[in-house]
Design a protein around this motif. Structure first.
Motif, PDB file in Angstrom:
ATOM      1  N   ARG A 142       0.758  -1.122  -0.027  1.00 35.86           N
ATOM      2  CA  ARG A 142      -0.066   0.085   0.024  1.00 35.86           C
ATOM      3  C   ARG A 142       0.754   1.103   0.069  1.00 35.86           C
ATOM      4  O   ARG A 142       0.488   2.127  -0.881  1.00 35.86           O
ATOM      5  CB  ARG A 142      -0.893   0.012   1.228  1.00 35.86           C
ATOM      6  CG  ARG A 142      -2.308  -0.996   1.030  1.00 35.86           C
ATOM      7  CD  ARG A 142      -3.004  -0.617   2.280  1.00 35.86           C
ATOM      8  NE  ARG A 142      -2.403  -0.745   3.665  1.00 35.86           N
ATOM      9  CZ  ARG A 142      -2.272  -1.741   4.486  1.00 35.86           C
ATOM     10  NH1 ARG A 142      -3.106  -2.976   3.793  1.00 35.86           N
ATOM     11  NH2 ARG A 142      -1.860  -1.602   5.677  1.00 35.86           N
ATOM     12  N   SER A 143       1.847   1.035   0.755  1.00 29.38           N
ATOM     13  CA  SER A 143       2.775   2.313   1.109  1.00 29.38           C
ATOM     14  C   SER A 143       3.624   2.766  -0.308  1.00 29.38           C
ATOM     15  O   SER A 143       4.125   3.930  -0.419  1.00 29.38           O
ATOM     16  CB  SER A 143       3.457   2.467   2.284  1.00 29.38           C
ATOM     17  OG  SER A 143       2.654   2.268   3.372  1.00 29.38           O
ATOM     18  N   LEU A 144       4.194   1.633  -0.891  1.00 30.14           N
ATOM     19  CA  LEU A 144       5.042   1.843  -1.765  1.00 30.14           C
ATOM     20  C   LEU A 144       4.496   1.839  -3.126  1.00 30.14           C
ATOM     21  O   LEU A 144       5.422   1.797  -4.140  1.00 30.14           O
ATOM     22  CB  LEU A 144       6.141   0.992  -1.469  1.00 30.14           C
ATOM     23  CG  LEU A 144       6.915   0.684  -0.421  1.00 30.14           C
ATOM     24  CD1 LEU A 144       7.976  -0.577  -0.180  1.00 30.14           C
ATOM     25  CD2 LEU A 144       7.525   2.382  -0.546  1.00 30.14           C
ATOM     26  N   ARG A 145       3.198   1.476  -3.604  1.00 29.37           N
ATOM     27  CA  ARG A 145       2.609   1.106  -4.776  1.00 29.37           C
ATOM     28  C   ARG A 145       3.004   2.455  -5.833  1.00 29.37           C
ATOM     29  O   ARG A 145       3.063   2.143  -7.175  1.00 29.37           O
ATOM     30  CB  ARG A 145       1.289   0.483  -4.788  1.00 29.37           C
ATOM     31  CG  ARG A 145       0.338   1.773  -4.483  1.00 29.37           C
ATOM     32  CD  ARG A 145      -1.079   1.222  -4.545  1.00 29.37           C
ATOM     33  NE  ARG A 145      -2.143   2.062  -3.920  1.00 29.37           N
ATOM     34  CZ  ARG A 145      -2.317   2.553  -2.806  1.00 29.37           C
ATOM     35  NH1 ARG A 145      -2.264   1.719  -1.807  1.00 29.37           N
ATOM     36  NH2 ARG A 145      -3.594   3.323  -2.630  1.00 29.37           N
ATOM     37  N   ARG A 146       2.953   3.624  -5.214  1.00 34.75           N
ATOM     38  CA  ARG A 146       3.111   4.734  -6.214  1.00 34.75           C
ATOM     39  C   ARG A 146       4.579   5.144  -6.081  1.00 34.75           C
ATOM     40  O   ARG A 146       4.714   6.351  -6.807  1.00 34.75           O
ATOM     41  CB  ARG A 146       2.255   5.895  -5.813  1.00 34.75           C
ATOM     42  CG  ARG A 146       0.657   5.344  -5.731  1.00 34.75           C
ATOM     43  CD  ARG A 146      -0.203   6.491  -5.159  1.00 34.75           C
ATOM     44  NE  ARG A 146      -1.619   6.188  -5.364  1.00 34.75           N
ATOM     45  CZ  ARG A 146      -2.407   6.923  -4.989  1.00 34.75           C
ATOM     46  NH1 ARG A 146      -2.357   8.194  -4.483  1.00 34.75           N
ATOM     47  NH2 ARG A 146      -3.858   6.534  -5.244  1.00 34.75           N
ATOM     48  N   ASN A 147       5.439   4.572  -5.748  1.00 32.64           N
ATOM     49  CA  ASN A 147       6.936   4.941  -5.639  1.00 32.64           C
ATOM     50  C   ASN A 147       7.697   3.890  -6.507  1.00 32.64           C
ATOM     51  O   ASN A 147       8.226   3.137  -5.716  1.00 32.64           O
ATOM     52  CB  ASN A 147       7.230   5.178  -4.247  1.00 32.64           C
ATOM     53  CG  ASN A 147       8.682   5.912  -4.156  1.00 32.64           C
ATOM     54  OD1 ASN A 147       9.411   6.079  -5.344  1.00 32.64           O
ATOM     55  ND2 ASN A 147       9.268   5.994  -3.248  1.00 32.64           N
ATOM     56  N   PRO A 148       7.623   3.670  -7.736  1.00 30.76           N
ATOM     57  CA  PRO A 148       8.563   2.429  -8.462  1.00 30.76           C
ATOM     58  C   PRO A 148       9.975   2.690  -8.254  1.00 30.76           C
ATOM     59  O   PRO A 148      10.575   1.692  -8.479  1.00 30.76           O
ATOM     60  CB  PRO A 148       8.095   2.713  -9.957  1.00 30.76           C
ATOM     61  CG  PRO A 148       7.666   4.246 -10.041  1.00 30.76           C
ATOM     62  CD  PRO A 148       6.954   4.674  -8.851  1.00 30.76           C
ATOM     63  N   LYS A 149      10.362   3.687  -7.656  1.00 29.82           N
ATOM     64  CA  LYS A 149      12.046   4.008  -7.697  1.00 29.82           C
ATOM     65  C   LYS A 149      12.207   4.296  -6.289  1.00 29.82           C
ATOM     66  O   LYS A 149      13.116   4.969  -5.633  1.00 29.82           O
ATOM     67  CB  LYS A 149      12.547   5.147  -8.381  1.00 29.82           C
ATOM     68  CG  LYS A 149      12.456   5.207  -9.763  1.00 29.82           C
ATOM     69  CD  LYS A 149      12.886   6.220 -10.411  1.00 29.82           C
ATOM     70  CE  LYS A 149      12.903   6.242 -12.115  1.00 29.82           C
ATOM     71  NZ  LYS A 149      13.958   7.291 -12.658  1.00 29.82           N
ATOM     72  N   ALA A 150      11.224   3.506  -5.347  1.00 34.41           N
ATOM     73  CA  ALA A 150      11.547   3.628  -3.890  1.00 34.41           C
ATOM     74  C   ALA A 150      13.012   2.930  -3.375  1.00 34.41           C
ATOM     75  O   ALA A 150      13.513   1.941  -4.355  1.00 34.41           O
ATOM     76  CB  ALA A 150      10.597   2.718  -2.984  1.00 34.41           C
ATOM     77  N   LYS A 151      13.539   3.451  -2.578  1.00 32.15           N
ATOM     78  CA  LYS A 151      14.898   2.987  -2.135  1.00 32.15           C
ATOM     79  C   LYS A 151      15.058   2.453  -0.717  1.00 32.15           C
ATOM     80  O   LYS A 151      13.557   2.487   0.134  1.00 32.15           O
ATOM     81  CB  LYS A 151      15.753   4.228  -1.912  1.00 32.15           C
ATOM     82  CG  LYS A 151      16.019   4.793  -3.455  1.00 32.15           C
ATOM     83  CD  LYS A 151      17.117   6.139  -3.289  1.00 32.15           C
ATOM     84  CE  LYS A 151      17.267   6.568  -4.592  1.00 32.15           C
ATOM     85  NZ  LYS A 151      18.360   7.826  -4.662  1.00 32.15           N
ATOM     86  N   LEU A 152      15.918   1.802  -0.256  1.00 35.95           N
ATOM     87  CA  LEU A 152      15.908   1.033   1.105  1.00 35.95           C
ATOM     88  C   LEU A 152      15.449   2.165   2.227  1.00 35.95           C
ATOM     89  O   LEU A 152      14.716   1.507   3.219  1.00 35.95           O
ATOM     90  CB  LEU A 152      17.032   0.398   1.398  1.00 35.95           C
ATOM     91  CG  LEU A 152      17.480  -0.903   0.355  1.00 35.95           C
ATOM     92  CD1 LEU A 152      18.804  -1.717   1.051  1.00 35.95           C
ATOM     93  CD2 LEU A 152      16.247  -1.622   0.053  1.00 35.95           C
ATOM     94  N   LYS A 153      15.772   3.228   2.202  1.00 37.91           N
ATOM     95  CA  LYS A 153      15.600   4.146   3.316  1.00 37.91           C
ATOM     96  C   LYS A 153      13.832   4.562   3.378  1.00 37.91           C
ATOM     97  O   LYS A 153      13.343   4.652   4.381  1.00 37.91           O
ATOM     98  CB  LYS A 153      16.189   5.391   3.020  1.00 37.91           C
ATOM     99  CG  LYS A 153      15.876   6.328   1.779  1.00 37.91           C
ATOM    100  CD  LYS A 153      16.518   7.740   1.580  1.00 37.91           C
ATOM    101  CE  LYS A 153      16.379   8.181   0.329  1.00 37.91           C
ATOM    102  NZ  LYS A 153      17.237   9.637   0.150  1.00 37.91           N
ATOM    103  N   ASP A 154      13.446   4.310   2.195  1.00 33.58           N
ATOM    104  CA  ASP A 154      11.675   4.355   2.142  1.00 33.58           C
ATOM    105  C   ASP A 154      11.140   3.237   2.878  1.00 33.58           C
ATOM    106  O   ASP A 154      10.083   3.327   3.460  1.00 33.58           O
ATOM    107  CB  ASP A 154      11.359   4.663   0.745  1.00 33.58           C
ATOM    108  CG  ASP A 154      11.935   5.816  -0.168  1.00 33.58           C
ATOM    109  OD1 ASP A 154      11.850   6.768   0.703  1.00 33.58           O
ATOM    110  OD2 ASP A 154      12.502   5.689  -1.104  1.00 33.58           O
TER     111      ASP A 154
END
Length: 270
Positions: A142-154
């Protein structure tokens, strides 16, 4: 036990769970902890509890048969895209290690204490881990679905939004990768008895998983995964992750009128 199974979506009692000793007395008040043994059983007796519930198998057949629930990891790997034959072979070595280690353990130590104290002793392992795995995976999705370039800090930031991970001495940490590493496909693996080892991690990464989120990972596996140089590993925290599943089982028990006291590693969500 039936409430724990229902909460986890299971029909049958897994081999690493069950009633280890039954006093035959009604249960109105119980202690629930991650690791409950003779000392905790004695405390419970002294304080007037009716039962002790341990998360980690601490005796009897649930302890000896821990390795059997590792088969559940095959299904989880297949869900991530690992071919079923590859998943089975990746798990074989670690499963054998766990079977041999469990076989030589003192399966009667805590059980004999429960028997001497006439204290009902229950083990709930896989049901809680399945709940934790599903809860954390859905939270991350849910939290990362709109962030395809999420990093480990995210990933760390999102995990810390769950109360069990928020304020603990041993919370989520990066063990392979860095804060600036791209997470890629984030996959939670927390059920199936214990960690699957380096070959299971490699199978996940080769199937397209970018980051594994696990409860714990031993040093030799961390070293091997670093040498593989394929994916990342976030260790979410052992007590925190166990508590995610346990707290939902406790909520189900309390909804039926049982009084439950958390201890021995169970982190309150409040």
């Amino acid at each position: 036990m039936s409430l724990a199974l229902a909460t986890a979506g299971l029909e049958d009692v897994p081999e690493d769970s069950g009633i280890i000793y039954d006093s035959g007395k009604p249960i109105k008040k119980a202690m629930f902890g991650v690791d409950m043994e003779a000392a905790e059983l004695l405390i419970a007796k002294e304080l007037g509890y009716d039962a002790v519930i341990t998360h980690h198998p601490k005796g009897g057949s649930p302890m000896v048969n821990l390795y059997k629930v590792m088969e559940n990891q095959i299904e989880r790997m297949v869900q991530a895209g690992v071919p079923i034959n590859r998943a089975q072979k990746a798990l074989e070595e670690r499963k054998g290690e766990v079977e041999r280690a469990s076989h030589v353990g003192n399966f009667d130590r805590a059980v004999s204490a429960a028997r001497a104290l006439n204290m009902t002793f229950i083990g709930i392992h896989t049901p809680a881990d399945i709940i934790a795995e599903k809860t954390v995976q859905e939270h991350l999705n849910r939290s990362l679905r709109r962030n395809p370039k999420a990093k480990l800090k995210d990933v760390l930031e999102v995990l810390r939004k769950l109360p069990e991970y928020a304020k603990v001495p041993a919370g989520p940490v990066i063990r392979v990768g860095s804060e600036e590493s791209y997470a890629g496909k984030v996959w939670v693996t927390m059920a199936g008895g214990t960690g699957g080892g380096k070959e299971v991690a490699k199978a996940y990464f080769e199937a397209g998983v970018g980051t594994l989120v696990v409860m714990h990972m031993p040093e030799n596996v961390i070293k091997a995964v670093k040498e593989q140089n394929i994916g990342n590993v976030v260790v979410a925290g052992h007590m925190s992750s166990d508590s995610v599943g346990i707290n939902r089982i406790i909520a189900a028990l309390e909804s039926k009128g049982l009084e439950i006291t958390r201890m021995s590693g169970v982190i309150s969500p409040d």
